[in-house]
Design a protein around this motif. Structure first.
Motif, PDB file in Angstrom:
ATOM      1  N   PRO A 117       0.829  -1.215   0.000  1.00  0.00           N
ATOM      2  CA  PRO A 117       0.000   0.000   0.000  1.00  0.00           C
ATOM      3  C   PRO A 117       0.858   1.257   0.000  1.00  0.00           C
ATOM      4  O   PRO A 117       1.965   1.273   0.529  1.00  0.00           O
ATOM      5  CB  PRO A 117      -0.813  -0.119   1.286  1.00  0.00           C
ATOM      6  CG  PRO A 117      -0.043  -1.052   2.154  1.00  0.00           C
ATOM      7  CD  PRO A 117       0.696  -1.975   1.236  1.00  0.00           C
ATOM      8  N   THR A 118       0.290   2.291  -0.592  1.00  0.00           N
ATOM      9  CA  THR A 118       0.980   3.577  -0.579  1.00  0.00           C
ATOM     10  C   THR A 118       0.804   4.213   0.803  1.00  0.00           C
ATOM     11  O   THR A 118       0.053   3.724   1.642  1.00  0.00           O
ATOM     12  CB  THR A 118       0.389   4.518  -1.641  1.00  0.00           C
ATOM     13  OG1 THR A 118      -0.976   4.781  -1.302  1.00  0.00           O
ATOM     14  CG2 THR A 118       0.478   3.923  -3.031  1.00  0.00           C
ATOM     15  N   LYS A 121      -0.716   6.967   1.533  1.00  0.00           N
ATOM     16  CA  LYS A 121      -2.095   7.433   1.680  1.00  0.00           C
ATOM     17  C   LYS A 121      -3.023   6.260   2.019  1.00  0.00           C
ATOM     18  O   LYS A 121      -3.888   6.379   2.895  1.00  0.00           O
ATOM     19  CB  LYS A 121      -2.552   8.110   0.386  1.00  0.00           C
ATOM     20  CG  LYS A 121      -3.933   8.691   0.469  1.00  0.00           C
ATOM     21  CD  LYS A 121      -4.323   9.401  -0.813  1.00  0.00           C
ATOM     22  CE  LYS A 121      -5.722   9.958  -0.693  1.00  0.00           C
ATOM     23  NZ  LYS A 121      -6.167  10.623  -1.911  1.00  0.00           N
ATOM     24  N   GLU A 122      -2.848   5.143   1.339  1.00  0.00           N
ATOM     25  CA  GLU A 122      -3.671   3.964   1.622  1.00  0.00           C
ATOM     26  C   GLU A 122      -3.436   3.451   3.044  1.00  0.00           C
ATOM     27  O   GLU A 122      -4.374   3.004   3.714  1.00  0.00           O
ATOM     28  CB  GLU A 122      -3.372   2.847   0.617  1.00  0.00           C
ATOM     29  CG  GLU A 122      -3.829   3.152  -0.798  1.00  0.00           C
ATOM     30  CD  GLU A 122      -3.303   2.154  -1.806  1.00  0.00           C
ATOM     31  OE1 GLU A 122      -3.920   2.048  -2.880  1.00  0.00           O
ATOM     32  OE2 GLU A 122      -2.290   1.485  -1.536  1.00  0.00           O
ATOM     33  N   SER A 123      -2.199   3.544   3.509  1.00  0.00           N
ATOM     34  CA  SER A 123      -1.894   3.117   4.873  1.00  0.00           C
ATOM     35  C   SER A 123      -2.615   3.988   5.897  1.00  0.00           C
ATOM     36  O   SER A 123      -3.143   3.485   6.889  1.00  0.00           O
ATOM     37  CB  SER A 123      -0.391   3.185   5.126  1.00  0.00           C
ATOM     38  OG  SER A 123       0.289   2.275   4.306  1.00  0.00           O
ATOM     39  N   VAL A 176      -5.400   5.663   5.386  1.00  0.00           N
ATOM     40  CA  VAL A 176      -6.834   5.355   5.284  1.00  0.00           C
ATOM     41  C   VAL A 176      -7.139   4.081   6.068  1.00  0.00           C
ATOM     42  O   VAL A 176      -8.133   4.007   6.806  1.00  0.00           O
ATOM     43  CB  VAL A 176      -7.263   5.219   3.804  1.00  0.00           C
ATOM     44  CG1 VAL A 176      -8.657   4.650   3.698  1.00  0.00           C
ATOM     45  CG2 VAL A 176      -7.179   6.559   3.105  1.00  0.00           C
ATOM     46  N   ASP A 177      -6.287   3.079   5.934  1.00  0.00           N
ATOM     47  CA  ASP A 177      -6.470   1.834   6.685  1.00  0.00           C
ATOM     48  C   ASP A 177      -6.373   2.090   8.186  1.00  0.00           C
ATOM     49  O   ASP A 177      -7.174   1.564   8.968  1.00  0.00           O
ATOM     50  CB  ASP A 177      -5.433   0.789   6.265  1.00  0.00           C
ATOM     51  CG  ASP A 177      -5.643   0.290   4.853  1.00  0.00           C
ATOM     52  OD1 ASP A 177      -6.744   0.493   4.304  1.00  0.00           O
ATOM     53  OD2 ASP A 177      -4.692  -0.298   4.301  1.00  0.00           O
TER      54      ASP A 177
END
Length: 58
Positions: free
Chosen positions: A17-18, A20-22, A24-25
């Motif tokens: 994950p990028t 940003k995705e991290s 969000v998670d």
């Protein structure tokens, strides 16, 4: 030694994950945790108040 080589190949081919995705998670995990903490707290308060009423009967 094929096993170790296969592990590194698998790790290299994995899509991570990028940043940003991290985040969000992480935010989702915190929201779910807070939700269940509130639910468990409310349930605990209901159980405790019910037990105290039950004990006061006797």
């Amino acid at each position: 030694m094929s096993f170790i080589k296969d592990i590194f190949t698998l790790l290299k081919d994995t899509t991570w994950p990028t940043r940003k995705e991290s985040w969000v998670d992480f935010k989702s995990i915190m929201e779910y945790t807070a939700f269940f903490v509130v639910i468990i707290y409310i349930f605990d308060q209901l159980i405790v108040s019910g037990l105290i009423r039950f004990i006061n009967i006797f």
